[in-house]
Design a protein around this motif. Sequence first.
Motif, PDB file in Angstrom:
ATOM      1  N   TYR A  66       0.848  -1.192   0.000  1.00 47.51           N
ATOM      2  CA  TYR A  66       0.000   0.000   0.000  1.00 47.51           C
ATOM      3  C   TYR A  66       0.882   1.241   0.000  1.00 47.51           C
ATOM      4  N   ILE A  67       0.509   2.177  -0.838  1.00 47.47           N
ATOM      5  CA  ILE A  67       1.161   3.485  -0.751  1.00 47.47           C
ATOM      6  C   ILE A  67       0.112   4.467  -0.255  1.00 47.47           C
ATOM      7  N   VAL A  68       0.420   5.131   0.846  1.00 48.03           N
ATOM      8  CA  VAL A  68      -0.544   6.037   1.470  1.00 48.03           C
ATOM      9  C   VAL A  68       0.066   7.434   1.529  1.00 48.03           C
ATOM     10  N   VAL A  69      -0.696   8.395   1.093  1.00 45.74           N
ATOM     11  CA  VAL A  69      -0.226   9.780   1.153  1.00 45.74           C
ATOM     12  C   VAL A  69      -1.187  10.576   2.023  1.00 45.74           C
ATOM     13  N   GLY A  70      -0.642  11.275   2.986  1.00 45.33           N
ATOM     14  CA  GLY A  70      -1.464  12.153   3.828  1.00 45.33           C
ATOM     15  C   GLY A  70      -1.443  13.555   3.259  1.00 45.33           C
ATOM     16  N   ILE A  71      -2.617  14.138   3.056  1.00 46.28           N
ATOM     17  CA  ILE A  71      -2.668  15.470   2.458  1.00 46.28           C
ATOM     18  C   ILE A  71      -3.610  16.379   3.236  1.00 46.28           C
ATOM     19  N   THR A  72      -3.469  17.663   3.026  1.00 47.83           N
ATOM     20  CA  THR A  72      -4.412  18.604   3.634  1.00 47.83           C
ATOM     21  C   THR A  72      -5.660  18.694   2.765  1.00 47.83           C
ATOM     22  N   ASP A  73      -6.676  19.290   3.312  1.00 45.42           N
ATOM     23  CA  ASP A  73      -7.961  19.319   2.617  1.00 45.42           C
ATOM     24  C   ASP A  73      -7.906  20.143   1.333  1.00 45.42           C
ATOM     25  N   SER A  74      -6.978  21.071   1.263  1.00 44.99           N
ATOM     26  CA  SER A  74      -6.918  21.939   0.079  1.00 44.99           C
ATOM     27  C   SER A  74      -6.318  21.225  -1.127  1.00 44.99           C
ATOM     28  N   GLU A  75      -5.754  20.066  -0.899  1.00 43.97           N
ATOM     29  CA  GLU A  75      -5.105  19.346  -2.004  1.00 43.97           C
ATOM     30  C   GLU A  75      -6.157  18.629  -2.847  1.00 43.97           C
ATOM     31  N   ASN A  76      -5.788  18.391  -4.087  1.00 47.88           N
ATOM     32  CA  ASN A  76      -6.661  17.709  -5.030  1.00 47.88           C
ATOM     33  C   ASN A  76      -6.413  16.195  -4.914  1.00 47.88           C
ATOM     34  N   GLU A  77      -7.346  15.483  -4.331  1.00 48.18           N
ATOM     35  CA  GLU A  77      -7.137  14.064  -4.022  1.00 48.18           C
ATOM     36  C   GLU A  77      -6.785  13.235  -5.253  1.00 48.18           C
TER      37      GLU A  77
END
Lengths: 139, 1097
Positions: A66-77
């Motif tokens: 699994y590759i998991v990326v944590g992002i802030t809400d402003s990012e484009n998923e």
Amino acid sequence: MIKFVLMVNRQGQTRLSRYYHSVELSRRAALEADVVRYCLSRKKDQCSFVEYKDFKLVYRQYAALYIVVGITDSENELSIYELVHNFVEVLDKYFSRIMFNLDRVHIILDEMIQNGHIVETNKSRILAPLTTIDKMVDS
Amino acid sequence: MSDVVEKTLTALPSLLSLDSHPGSAKLSSTSKLGNLIRGITELTSKHEEEKLIQHELLAIKEQVSSPNTTMMKELMVRSIYCEMLGYEASFSYIHAIKLAQQGTVLEKRVGYLAVSLFLNESHELLLLLVNTVLKDLQSTNLIEVCMALTVVSQMFPKDMIPAILPLVEEKLNHPKEIIRRKAVLALYKFYLIAPNQVQHIHNKFRKALCDKDPGVMTASLHIYLQMIQENPEAYKDLTPSFVTILKQVVGGKLPMDFNYHTVPAPWLQIQLLRILSLLGKNDQSTSEVMYEVLDESLQRAEMNHNITYAILYECVKCIYTIHPKSDLLEKAAKCIGNFVLSPKINLKYLGLKALTYVVQQDPKLALQHQMTIIECLDHPDLIIKRETLELLFRITNGQNVTVIVEKMLEFLCISEDDHTTIDLVGKVAELAEKYPLKYNEWFIETMNTVFSLGGDMMQPDIPNSFLKLLSEGFDSVEEDRKLRLFAVNSYIPLLRGEPGKLPQRFLQVISWVLGEYSHLREDLEPAEVLSLLAKLLDMKNSSSETKSWVLMAMTKLCKGGADASVTQEVSETYSSSLDTVLRQRAHELQYLSQDPELRARVLPRGSCGNFAFVSEALAAGAAPYKPPHQRQEELDQSKALSLEPYGLSLPISMSSCSITDRQSPTLLSMSSGLSGDTLKLDGIKRVWGREGYLAQREPVEEAAQVEVPSPIQSPGRQGEGDSLHSQTPTQTPTPEPEQEKQQLASSLFVGLASQSSVSLMGKSEPMPQRFRRKAKGQGLGSSFIANEQISSSLISPPSAVDNLLCNNLLDSNNASELAEQTSQLSQSLTTANGTCHAEAELTESDTKGCNPALRRDNCVVAAGPGPHNDPGRLTEVCLDSYLPAELSGLSHSEIAPLCANQSLNLSACHVQKEDSLILVVFIMNSSESAIQQIPAGEVTSYSVAVGQYSLTVKRPAVHVEVVGTVSYQLPAGTSQSLQFSYKVPLTSFIRPFVVSTEEYGTMWLSFSHDTKQNLTLINDNQEPLTATLNALKKKLQLHVVEVIGMEGIVACRLLQDLPCLMHCRVNAGWLAVWLRSPVPDLPDCLIYHCQRALQSL
């Protein structure tokens, strides 16, 4: 903004982690375990984005990895979702001839993401510094 | 994405993870890391892992100190691995630095990598890396330069930037693209951690933007995105460049290797779209430049691949952020439709996210997709459900609030995530309190659920504002009584049941309400309430805070007589408590229950009006309350000793007197923590919650009262306004057969229809949060045009306190002047973006000052030969003479034209007075017709009205932007409005601050916000320090307190009385400046202006 990139196996063991904001060492293991639990519990037909605390997780599964990326809400998923795939394609391109190295994956990742921002996505340019180093080592 | 690619990649994990895969064992058998990883993979327990890693770390530690360099890289990677698993390997940090210093190419890279993984930005060992970086930056080996730049753009000690900055700058001209690119990224990092250090090379950023290599250009966009976010105005001129770049990218002009799955540089496109949306926001002319390329982006991205959808999403967001254009909006809306209807769940999610964003501008869009939204609400995937609730939250109005809140509460019951709970509970509470029409049983029940579910995790201001709301009541006494009684009725069964299960916060709320209002229920004996409350005291899990609330409630309830036994027992138990607060409460209870007379005096029933006590005291001539920091400053200024150590005792003394004014402990502590203006609010109802809270609330009735909605609003709020505005139920027919869903739909989307093109195009919205329910400040007039009535309501939305304060002032000044005149001109000022608060107040003197100016009749006409054709010129020529007399002697800024329409011309300037900054707005009537309709004959056409406003800064920003709307009504009945914005640099608010060195020293220690920076010294004939300080003094109106040798101390204040101290020291050709202030952001803003001032010399 990207908060972290994780690579974990199905057993929940971390294979690679890179944080773009400071997280204390002692808190990382717990956070990773939590994140993995979230992602592993999800079914194939479910959304690849999960809310986790005050940020979002974008995850993508490649067989047992699994590759998991944590992002802030402003990012484009979705763009991050594809970034993960781009990353994997780069790894695929590179490691088809050289075996896996933790350091080399890091070096590749460093070319792609810095300070939580995507800095390069062009595959040949991502690999340029690393292949140059390889050539120097070979010669 | 194509399945073929996915399959070819399935071989990858075995390479990466070395899971028990036949191939991997062979591959990694030679490496020790491989052994370690395999060893860990085979383990079953955490304990075993720990043992193994500790063992491994010991082995590494031993080997690392032996001078066997060939092993070093391997050892370092193993340390990295151990740390990654959470086991500290700090012994290897220094070796990582050594490896970066001494290793061969690959070793060096691994050394740098390890450093960037091990150390954080502030780690002291990082200083040891500086020399290595310096050396590598000067290396002839490009790959070494590359590595150095990479690590610099990841982390570098802030203070050492000057040491390498020239070298990095030099690299911007390097022939190799990769070096230029990495140099730009390094500068980006510098910009992030120390923006002032790179301010002088802004033109080089521009060069990077125009670099012939697309990679370098892409890198520079990071800097631009950041800078534009901070100050979009400064980069508007670059809009055509960004548009051209995007056009070229979209048109496929980039080399093929920038493509991702045949889509040209998608992430670059996304970045550009983000930049464009920042630039085009609230700016029509800039937006017009980008319409074409946005249209093209929408069309080009029609390929069926995730990445094109990601671009589309960004594009849609951009279209809805910038100044609207109808056909683009239409296309974007269609695009969102495709997203939400997609069977692919990731797309559906993104569609909902886009819709959530878009409905704020155009709530009608939610109507189109109502059935999809309802389906998403029942979606098995929680994340989809959650996003849908977020969407519904944005379209809530007075009519659908009950259904939406119900849906949210349903979700709360199944959610397990604390963060989601806190967030949703906050939203439910916000919605419940937002619609005053709903203040009834539903409200109480909803809040009960909020308190039970939210437990002790929720934001503390939720119970506070609830209690405040309950205690202050509304317009109708009867309604208030009913609401309170209902609360009491709902709590009694809860306490009779299992109160042990209720969260502490809820119990506190219950205790307070019962203490205050249980008497409203006539069939309820105080004795029973007392015994129910006493039960709470006995519960094991009651916190001492809860107990203190309970004891206070009991104090209010006990009347002696039959209740005495319970209270006696309780007060005896707690009067020997180790907790001083509880002991205090117990004593109060004891004495007051025995002395009914005293009790009646201290706790008169029904006097729960919030600040009644305060307002009485104020009326009696008492000094208004000032918060500790303000008092502190005043003391400082009156040259008294600093009383800092005593500051702490204040909240305690406040809470000990709490019993007298019948406040809950939390409310009290809150009010003592609020800013000084709070207590001046007496008489104004409905101030609940803190600043942020109020700003989010929009009352329904007020929306109607505001005559001309101000278009200058953050888009985040527009949807709400629109939905509140319209009251027409939905009539959209849908073919969906299921009646249930239909019903849900009609209840959810009620009130969203109508308003179609207006809301789309006009982006209009009622003034947010103007006046709370009682709308005190409405229609306050002042007559600064002889025959026109001008009502000025001055607001600064983010701060409730300012807001109400202004209204109050206006109220007292001008309410009497409300009159029957025909034309009405209302003017409202507001600050943009919420970053800075400009508090404006209209003073009495304005009116006086303005009238003479007006009576000057035809001055304008006389001065300009062709006034009818050239009003713009008039502005320039003559407005000077309209400056109010008392301001004319002072220096004022250039009178700048703000905006104009067919009937009005607005101009403004600011005047710096010794103790204030006055904004002067010139309103010139340039239309003939309007003038003719003004009855009094002496004011002929082309006259000018002048308004003046005293501005103060609440929260410092580099530039303070004042945004306002002049709305006026022609006698014919058509109301019109004209909006304007005016920018004032912070320096205009700065005044010298005269203090002695001793006072300076005392203050210095007490200020908490600071910043440090190196400034360039002025090297003319004079002594550099004095020269520089004098230049700053002249430019920024600072006061130089003293210069001692190589050091100087300087002081200034931000109007009115916010001090900022500056300590300067000459150090190695730089002026090391250290600023301190009690005000956040002030030092940072000031350092910016200092820098600018010195640069402009």
